[in-house]
Enzyme design. Structure first.
Site, PDB file in Angstrom:
ATOM      1  N   HIS A  76      10.956  -4.899  -2.147  1.00 17.95           N
ATOM      2  CA  HIS A  76       9.181  -5.117  -2.417  1.00 17.95           C
ATOM      3  C   HIS A  76       8.418  -4.892  -1.136  1.00 17.95           C
ATOM      4  CE1 HIS A  76       5.818  -6.806  -4.970  1.00 17.95           C
ATOM      5  NE2 HIS A  76       5.788  -7.615  -4.238  1.00 17.95           N
ATOM      6  N   ASP A  93      13.252  -2.569  -5.449  1.00 13.96           N
ATOM      7  CA  ASP A  93      12.075  -3.854  -5.804  1.00 13.96           C
ATOM      8  C   ASP A  93      12.564  -4.572  -6.785  1.00 13.96           C
ATOM      9  OD1 ASP A  93      10.107  -5.542  -5.959  1.00 13.96           O
ATOM     10  OD2 ASP A  93       8.568  -4.020  -5.493  1.00 13.96           O
ATOM     11  N   SER A 118       1.470  -5.432  -4.089  1.00 15.36           N
ATOM     12  CA  SER A 118       2.156  -6.202  -5.133  1.00 15.36           C
ATOM     13  C   SER A 118       0.870  -6.925  -6.056  1.00 15.36           C
ATOM     14  CB  SER A 118       2.840  -7.561  -4.013  1.00 15.36           C
ATOM     15  OG  SER A 118       3.461  -8.484  -5.188  1.00 15.36           O
TER      16      SER A 118
HETATM   17  C1  LIG Z   1       6.132 -10.873 -10.193  1.00 17.65           C
HETATM   18  S1  LIG Z   1       5.585 -10.458  -8.452  1.00 17.65           S
HETATM   19  C2  LIG Z   1       3.921 -11.206  -8.192  1.00 17.65           C
HETATM   20  C3  LIG Z   1       3.285 -10.644  -7.020  1.00 17.65           C
HETATM   21  C4  LIG Z   1       4.046 -11.276  -5.746  1.00 17.65           C
HETATM   22  N1  LIG Z   1       4.049 -12.508  -5.689  1.00 17.65           N
HETATM   23  C5  LIG Z   1       5.022 -13.097  -5.353  1.00 17.65           C
HETATM   24  O1  LIG Z   1       5.900 -12.865  -4.984  1.00 17.65           O
HETATM   25  C6  LIG Z   1       3.067 -10.740  -4.615  1.00 17.65           C
HETATM   26  O2  LIG Z   1       1.743 -10.689  -4.655  1.00 17.65           O
HETATM   27  N2  LIG Z   1       3.710 -10.891  -3.199  1.00 17.65           N
HETATM   28  C7  LIG Z   1       2.878 -10.516  -2.056  1.00 17.65           C
HETATM   29  C8  LIG Z   1       3.007 -11.834  -1.281  1.00 17.65           C
HETATM   30  C9  LIG Z   1       3.495  -9.491  -1.341  1.00 17.65           C
HETATM   31  O3  LIG Z   1       4.473  -9.002  -1.433  1.00 17.65           O
HETATM   32  O4  LIG Z   1       2.721  -8.925  -0.329  1.00 17.65           O
END
Ligand SMILES: CSCC[C@H](NC=O)C(=O)N[C@@H](C)C(=O)O
Length: 674
Positions: free
Chosen positions: A649, A617, A529
C-alpha cells in the site's frame, strides 16, 4: 527538466531520518565525571542500490544527571545489515541481535549474543525448529532482556505441522519394506496429510505471512528456546515485556473474535479488534487478564520504579487512530496532576519526536518542512521549570533557505459546520518557494493526507520539499477528522466522508488562493489512499478547478472494496455504520457506501489522472485503482497507470517511491503546461 528535478530529488533524499535511539547506563569515569553512551539508528534512501539503508552512530554525553556538560560523536557511521531486531542488555554489557542471513541460498535466522568486543553466541533458530519466522514488526515484535540478563523474550510465528499430499511419494507407510527406511520415516517430523493448500488468515497489510504469533523465551546459558504454551489459543500475543523479578511476562493479547457461524462473516482477525493486557506466570503457567476485555489496548510500558504499567486504550471498532495517544509535540504529563506542559514551545522547529527517555535524559529528533532532522539531547527539567528546558544538538541539519512554510488555521463556513460536533477548526501546512517576486503566481499542489484519521505534521517531508524547490507551492491539509485535534474532530468525519473532508480541503484551497501569490488556473491535487479518495472526489466534484491529479492506491468505491480489504471495518465505520464481525451487508448499506465514493462522480471528471498502484496492496486492493482507470478511459479522460510489482500500500520501496515522484511531478508539469 527531468534531469534537473532528479538531481534535486537525489540531493534531498540524502538527508537521513532518525529511527531509534538508546541511552546506555551511567558510567563514572576514573576522573569522577559521569557519562552515558547514546546509540542512534538512522535510515536513508540509497538510490544506486535501490534500498533503504540503515546505519548507526554513537555519541557520548557527559552530564551530572541534571544537565549536559559535554557531548559529541564517538565514532563514525556504520551500516547495519541483516539485523531484524537488536537490544542492549540493561547493564549495557551485552547486546542481543536477531539476524537474518542467507546461507547457500537459504534464508536463516540467528539469535546472537555479543559481549564487549566478542560474539559469544549464535543460535540458529531456523535449524532449532521450535517456531517459524521471528516477528520483527512494531505491532507484535519485541526482543527484551530479562532483568537478570539470563533470558530473552521475543515473538515468532507458531510452528506449523508439516503438510503433505495424500499422494506424495513414500507417504504410504505400508510400502516401506526396508527396515532403514522405516526407521527414517519414524524420525520424520509429524506431518498432516491434505493440509498442503489450507489457507492461513494473516494479519493483513505489512503483516502478510504473519498468522499465529507465539511468545518465545531463550535461556541464554542453556541454549534452550521455549514457546509459552499456556497462552489461550483464542488470543494472539505481542508487545511483551518481563514482569519485575522475571517471574512472568506481560503482553498484549488480541482476541480472535469470531462471528456466529451461521451468519455472514466479513473478517475476524485484524488489528483494530479487541485486545487486553495479560500476565503469564512462568512458574505455574497461569495466564490472567489484567485489563478490560471490551477495549483495544497497546504500547504497555513498565514504569522505571517497576510499580506501574502504563498503556494506551481505546474503544473497539471505532475510527482507526481515534484518540488514545500523545504525538507530535513533546510534552510532559504529570501523572499525579494530569497537567500537560510543552517542552518545545520556545523553539521554531515544527516537529519534535521523542526517541527515548532514560533517567530523565531525553533523546529527540526534530525537524521542519524546511529543515531535515537533527538529533538533540536534554534533561527533563523539574516540574514547574519546563521553560528552562535546554537542548544540546548532537547532529545539526542545515535549514533549506529556498523553502518557506507556515501553519494556517481555518474555521469552516457556517453551512459546513458539523451540527453534531460544532465549532471545530482545522489546519493546513503551506510550503512556498522563498524569494519569488511579488508578481509571480505560483502553481499549487493540494495534498490531503490519508487515513482519514492521520495527520501531516510540520516535519521534514521529502516530496513536498522537492516540489517546493522546483517552484510549486504545496498545501498539506489536516481536514476535520485528522488526529491530534481531539476525539470530537475524529468523530465528526465517519458518515461524512466524501463531503465534509472534501469541502474542508476545498475551503482551505480557496482561502489560500484569496491570499494571493498562487495561480488559480494552476491548481492540482495529489494524495494516497484516503488522500487519493479525496483527490478523486475533488476532481469529480470540482471538475473545472483542478487541472491534474495524481493518486497512490486510492479508495475508489467503498462498496466494492469492503469484501477485499484487510480492514473491512474501516469501510463500515467511515460510511457511517457500526461495525460488528457478523454484520450482514444490506443493499441500502452498499448504496450508502457507493454514494460516498469517488466513483459516483467519475462522469464529471476532466482532470488528467495519474494512478500509482501496488501489486501487493492488501489495504486498498489495486482493483480499486483499476476500476477508476477503466471508468476514466470509458469517459475519455486522459489517464496513465503505474503498476509497481513487489510493492504494497505504501509504495515505499526506493525505486517505486523515486519513480512515483518523478512521474507525478512530470505529469503535473505536463498538464499545467509549465
Ligand atoms: C481501507 S484502506 C483506507 C485508507 C487507509 N486507511 C487506513 O489504513 C489510508 O488512507 N491510509 C493512509 C494512512 C496511507 O496509506 O497514506
Amino acid at each position: 527538466i527531468p534531469d534537473y528535478i532528479a538531481k534535486i530529488y537525489r540531493e534531498q533524499s540524502q538527508y537521513p531520518s532518525l529511527s531509534r535511539a538508546d541511552v546506555g547506563p551511567v558510567i563514572t569515569s576514573q576522573y569522577g565525571g559521569s557519562y552515558s553512551n547514546i546509540s542512534t539508528e538512522w535510515t536513508q534512501q540509497d538510490l544506486e542500490r535501490n534500498e533503504i539503508v540503515k546505519f548507526c552512530r554513537q555519541y557520548i554525553v557527559f552530564h551530572d544527571n541534571k544537565s549536559i556538560v559535554y557531548s559529541g560523536p564517538s565514532g563514525n557511521c556504520t551500516e547495519i545489515k541483516g539485523e531484524l531486531l537488536s537490544q542492549d542488555s540493561p547493564s549495557g554489557e551485552m547486546k542481543a541481535v536477531m539476524r537474518e542471513c542467507s546461507i547457500k541460498g537459504e534464508e536463516k535466522q540467528f539469535l546472537e549474543i555479543w559481549h564487549r568486543n566478542r560474539k559469544i553466541k549464535s543460535l540458529n533458530l531456523t535449524e532449532l525448529k521450535k517456531h517459524g519466522k521471528v516477528y520483527e514488526d512494531d505491532q507484535f515484535g519485541c526482543l527484551v532482556w530479562s532483568h537478570s540478563e539470563t533470558h530473552l523474550l521475543y515473538v515468532a510465528e507458531k510452528k506449523r505441522p508439516k503438510a503433505e499430499s495424500y499422494f506424495q511419494s513414500g507417504s504410504e507407510s505400508t510400502l516401506l519394506v526396508d527396515e532403514d527406511e522405516v526407521m527414517k520415516s519414524a524420525k520424520k517430523e509429524d506431518s498432516v496429510k491434505g493440509d498442503q493448500f489450507v489457507y492461513y488468515e494473516d494479519w493483513g497489510e505489512t503483516l502478510v505471512t504473519k498468522a499465529t504469533p507465539v511468545l518465545c523465551i531463550l535461556d541464554i546459558e542453556g541454549n534452550n528456546v521455549s514457546v509459552l504454551e499456556s497462552i489461550p489459543d483464542s488470543i494472539s500475543p505481542g508487545q511483551a515485556f518481563w514482569a519485575p523479578n522475571d517471574t512472568g511476562v506481560v503482553f498484549v493479547g488480541w482476541w480472535h473474535d469470531t462471528a456466529d457461524a451461521n451468519s455472514f462473516t466479513m473478517l475476524c482477525v485484524f488489528l483494530y479488534a479487541r485486545s487486553s493486557l495479560f500476565y503469564v506466570d512462568l512458574t505455574g503457567g497461569k495466564c490472567e487478564r489484567l485489563s478490560s476485555d471490551s477495549a483495544a489496548v497497546c504500547s504497555p510500558r513498565l514504569s522505571p520504579d517497576l510499580c506501574r504499567i502504563v498503556y494506551l486504550e481505546c474503544e473497539v471498532y471505532g475510527p482507526h487512530q481515534q484518540c488514545n495517544k500523545l504525538c507530535m509535540d513533546l510534552i510532559v504529563v504529570d501523572t499525579s496532576t494530569d497537567q500537560v506542559t510543552s517542552l518545545t514551545s520556545k523553539s521554531n522547529m515544527g516537529s519534535w519526536c521523542l526517541l527515548t527517555i532514560h533517567r530523565d535524559l531525553m533523546v529527540v529528533s526534530c525537524s521542519s518542512p524546511n529543515c531535515p532532522p537533527s538529533l538533540r539531547v536534554g534533561f527533563l527539567p523539574v516540574s514547574g521549570s519546563e521553560d528552562e528546558m535546554s537542548w544540546v544538538t548532537l547532529e545539526e541539519a542545515q535549514t533549506q533557505p529556498e523553502i518557506d512554510w507556515q501553519i494556517l488555521s481555518f474555521t469552516p463556513p457556517p453551512e459546513e459546520d458539523n451540527s453534531q460536533y460544532p465549532g471545530l477548526d482545522y489546519e493546513a501546512i503551506l510550503l512556498k518557494p522563498k524569494d519569488v517576486t511579488e508578481k509571480t503566481k505560483l502553481p499549487l499542489i493540494v495534498n490531503p493526507h490519508g487515513g482519514p484519521h492521520s495527520v501531516i505534521v510540520a516535519e521534514w517531508l521529502l516530496s513536498p520539499a522537492v516540489f517546493c524547490s522546483v517552484g510549486f507551492g504545496v498545501l498539506l491539509v489536516n481536514y476535520r477528522g485528522s488526529i491530534g485535534y481531539g476525539q470530537d474532530s475524529i468523530l465528526s468525519l465517519p458518515g461524512n466522508v466524501g463531503t465534509q473532508d472534501v469541502k474542508d480541503v476545498q475551503f482551505a484551497v480557496e482561502s489560500v488562493l484569496k491570499q494571493g501569490g498562487f495561480d488559480r488556473e494552476k491548481v492540482v491535487v495529489t494524495g494516497g489512499s484516503h488522500g487519493g479518495f479525496l483527490a478523486c472526489h475533488l476532481i469529480g466534484q470540482y471538475p473545472d478547478f483542478y487541472k491534474a491529479c495524481a493518486a497512490r492506491n486510492p479508495v475508489i468505491n467503498l462498496a466494492s472494496m469492503i469484501g477485499s480489504t484487510d480492514i473491512p471495518d474501516w469501510c463500515m465505520v467511515e460510511a457511517g455504520f457500526d461495525y460488528k464481525t457478523n454484520t450482514l451487508l444490506s443493499p441500502a448499506m452498499l448504496e450508502q457506501m457507493l454514494n460516498k465514493s469517488p466513483i459516483k462522480h467519475v462522469t464529471q471528471v476532466k482532470a488528467p489522472v495519474l494512478l500509482a498502484l501496488g501489486e501487493d496492496d492488501r489495504r486498498v486492493p489495486n482493483k480499486q485503482g483499476l476500476e477508476y482507470y477503466k471508468s476514466l478511459k470509458a469517459f475519455n479522460v486522459p489517464v496513465r497507470l503505474l503498476w509497481y510489482p513487489d510493492n504494497n500500500h505504501s509504495l515505499s520501496k526506493v525505486d517505486a517511491e523515486s519513480d512515483g515522484f518523478m512521474n507525478i511531478v512530470l505529469w503535473l508539469i505536463q498538464h499545467l503546461s509549465l
